[in-house]
Design a protein around this motif. Structure first.
Motif, mmCIF file in Angstrom:
data_model
loop_
_atom_site.group_PDB
_atom_site.id
_atom_site.type_symbol
_atom_site.label_atom_id
_atom_site.label_comp_id
_atom_site.label_asym_id
_atom_site.label_seq_id
_atom_site.Cartn_x
_atom_site.Cartn_y
_atom_site.Cartn_z
ATOM 1 N N ILE A 90 7.535 13.758 110.168
ATOM 2 C CA ILE A 90 6.113 13.251 110.261
ATOM 3 C C ILE A 90 5.973 11.853 111.133
ATOM 4 C CG2 ILE A 90 5.978 12.187 108.142
ATOM 5 C CD1 ILE A 90 3.118 13.348 107.858
ATOM 6 N N ALA A 91 7.079 11.189 110.980
ATOM 7 C CA ALA A 91 6.950 9.902 111.793
ATOM 8 C C ALA A 91 6.862 9.723 113.326
ATOM 9 C CB ALA A 91 8.213 8.942 111.366
ATOM 10 N N GLY A 92 5.972 9.125 113.928
ATOM 11 C CA GLY A 92 5.952 9.007 115.325
ATOM 12 C C GLY A 92 4.524 8.788 115.678
ATOM 13 N N VAL A 93 4.347 8.876 117.139
ATOM 14 C CA VAL A 93 2.911 8.452 117.812
ATOM 15 C C VAL A 93 2.148 9.577 117.928
ATOM 16 C CG1 VAL A 93 1.819 7.406 119.648
ATOM 17 C CG2 VAL A 93 4.095 6.448 118.653
ATOM 18 N N TYR A 94 1.141 9.555 117.497
ATOM 19 C CA TYR A 94 -0.044 10.652 117.730
ATOM 20 C C TYR A 94 -1.067 10.369 118.407
ATOM 21 C CZ TYR A 94 2.195 12.908 113.644
ATOM 22 O OH TYR A 94 3.016 13.381 112.815
ATOM 23 N N ALA A 95 -1.440 10.923 119.513
ATOM 24 C CA ALA A 95 -2.664 10.590 120.680
ATOM 25 C C ALA A 95 -3.565 11.230 120.560
ATOM 26 C CB ALA A 95 -2.030 10.314 121.926
ATOM 27 N N ALA A 96 -4.829 10.792 120.804
ATOM 28 C CA ALA A 96 -6.109 11.614 120.885
ATOM 29 C C ALA A 96 -7.105 10.917 121.657
ATOM 30 C CB ALA A 96 -6.354 11.769 119.503
ATOM 31 N N ALA A 97 -7.777 11.516 122.316
ATOM 32 C CA ALA A 97 -8.941 11.096 122.970
ATOM 33 C C ALA A 97 -10.155 11.897 122.330
ATOM 34 C CB ALA A 97 -9.204 11.758 124.431
ATOM 35 N N GLY A 98 -11.246 11.076 121.951
ATOM 36 C CA GLY A 98 -12.196 11.748 121.301
ATOM 37 C C GLY A 98 -13.499 10.848 121.112
ATOM 38 N N MET A 99 -14.602 11.383 120.591
ATOM 39 C CA MET A 99 -15.830 10.586 120.280
ATOM 40 C C MET A 99 -16.428 10.759 118.876
ATOM 41 S SD MET A 99 -18.704 12.436 122.683
ATOM 42 C CE MET A 99 -17.981 13.444 123.809
ATOM 43 N N GLY A 100 -17.299 9.936 118.411
ATOM 44 C CA GLY A 100 -17.830 10.168 117.170
ATOM 45 C C GLY A 100 -18.709 9.117 116.964
ATOM 46 N N VAL A 101 -19.790 9.516 115.875
ATOM 47 C CA VAL A 101 -20.442 8.468 115.455
ATOM 48 C C VAL A 101 -20.616 8.743 113.844
ATOM 49 C CG1 VAL A 101 -23.105 7.459 115.331
ATOM 50 C CG2 VAL A 101 -22.044 8.509 117.399
ATOM 51 N N ALA A 102 -20.292 7.612 113.255
ATOM 52 C CA ALA A 102 -20.699 7.774 111.828
ATOM 53 C C ALA A 102 -21.440 6.445 111.313
ATOM 54 C CB ALA A 102 -19.137 7.642 110.961
ATOM 55 N N LEU A 103 -22.563 6.932 110.536
ATOM 56 C CA LEU A 103 -23.431 5.993 110.192
ATOM 57 C C LEU A 103 -23.831 6.329 108.703
ATOM 58 C CD1 LEU A 103 -25.552 3.667 110.143
ATOM 59 C CD2 LEU A 103 -27.352 5.222 110.968
ATOM 60 N N GLY A 104 -23.031 5.589 107.613
ATOM 61 C CA GLY A 104 -23.069 6.130 106.140
ATOM 62 C C GLY A 104 -21.856 7.121 106.211
ATOM 63 N N ALA A 105 -22.130 8.125 105.520
ATOM 64 C CA ALA A 105 -21.088 9.074 105.422
ATOM 65 C C ALA A 105 -20.976 10.070 106.357
ATOM 66 C CB ALA A 105 -20.923 9.710 103.968
ATOM 67 N N LEU A 111 -7.070 17.163 114.807
ATOM 68 C CA LEU A 111 -5.686 18.069 114.793
ATOM 69 C C LEU A 111 -4.916 17.156 115.919
ATOM 70 C CD1 LEU A 111 -4.147 20.779 114.482
ATOM 71 C CD2 LEU A 111 -5.630 21.735 116.239
ATOM 72 N N LEU A 112 -3.711 16.792 115.726
ATOM 73 C CA LEU A 112 -2.633 16.025 116.465
ATOM 74 C C LEU A 112 -1.373 16.629 116.180
ATOM 75 C CD1 LEU A 112 -4.114 12.552 115.257
ATOM 76 C CD2 LEU A 112 -4.688 13.821 117.380
ATOM 77 N N THR A 113 -0.361 16.179 117.375
ATOM 78 C CA THR A 113 0.746 16.345 117.426
ATOM 79 C C THR A 113 1.711 15.231 117.777
ATOM 80 O OG1 THR A 113 2.633 18.012 118.122
ATOM 81 C CG2 THR A 113 0.797 17.312 119.751
ATOM 82 N N ASN A 114 2.862 14.967 117.452
ATOM 83 C CA ASN A 114 3.736 14.069 117.796
ATOM 84 C C ASN A 114 5.011 14.272 118.519
ATOM 85 O OD1 ASN A 114 5.696 14.917 116.026
ATOM 86 N ND2 ASN A 114 5.529 13.190 114.524
ATOM 87 N N GLN A 115 5.745 13.545 118.828
ATOM 88 C CA GLN A 115 6.870 13.865 119.973
ATOM 89 C C GLN A 115 7.922 14.743 119.095
ATOM 90 O OE1 GLN A 115 6.248 10.820 118.366
ATOM 91 N NE2 GLN A 115 8.179 10.066 117.652
ATOM 92 N N ASN A 116 7.930 14.795 117.793
ATOM 93 C CA ASN A 116 8.851 15.612 117.187
ATOM 94 C C ASN A 116 8.367 17.206 117.006
ATOM 95 O OD1 ASN A 116 10.558 13.383 116.689
ATOM 96 N ND2 ASN A 116 9.291 12.819 115.017
ATOM 97 N N GLY A 117 7.358 17.326 117.545
ATOM 98 C CA GLY A 117 6.508 18.432 117.375
ATOM 99 C C GLY A 117 5.661 18.745 116.063
#
Length: 144
Positions: A90-105, A111-117
């Motif tokens: 589970i250890a490793g670097v997970y990368a993502a590009a995304g967008m979002g807005v949270a105001l309150g809850a 869904l991400l993956t790392n270099q170990n699969g």
């Protein structure tokens, strides 16, 4: 929160890419609590646990964001990690590009993956004021 058919298709494609060795892999339960904040540049830090083969392992998480990042939030995520043979995968670097807005809850899903699969499939709630359109990375380490 149920996965959409698109998310299931992505998971299936990732399983195909990992080849026949995926049949020998297993999965575990993951909970992460992540605090995030920033203005243009942002950062995140958190902790969590992995439950794998009846054992519980501590996790730390942290990362950097760059882009349109504004505000601060706390996100609690739960789900599973797939395609691991041992807890250390589970250890490793997970990368993502995304967008979002949270105001309150708000509800968040990733869904991400790392270099170990390893494939993280998490969902949860985000609390705070956060607006982001960014490139972000999350590094997870296993406490020993």
């Amino acid at each position: 929160m149920r996965l959409s058919s698109a998310a299931r298709a992505v998971l299936f494609a990732l399983a195909l890419l990992t080849g026949s060795s995926a049949a020998l892999a297993d999965e575990g339960a993951v909970t992460l609590v992540i605090f995030k904040g920033g203005w243009i540049f942002g950062g995140s830090a958190g902790k969590g646990v992995l439950t794998f083969h009846g054992q519980t392992y501590g996790l730390t998480a942290g990362g950097l964001d760059y882009g349109l990042v504004f505000g601060g939030s706390q996100t609690t995520l739960q789900g599973r990690v797939r395609n691991i043979r041992r807890a250390q995968d589970i250890a490793g670097v997970y990368a993502a590009a995304g967008m979002g807005v949270a105001l309150g809850a708000g509800v968040r899903g990733i869904l991400l993956t790392n270099q170990n699969g390893a494939v993280l499939e998490l969902s949860g709630k985000q609390v705070g004021l956060m607006a982001n359109v960014d490139l972000s990375g999350l590094a997870i380490t296993l406490k020993e």
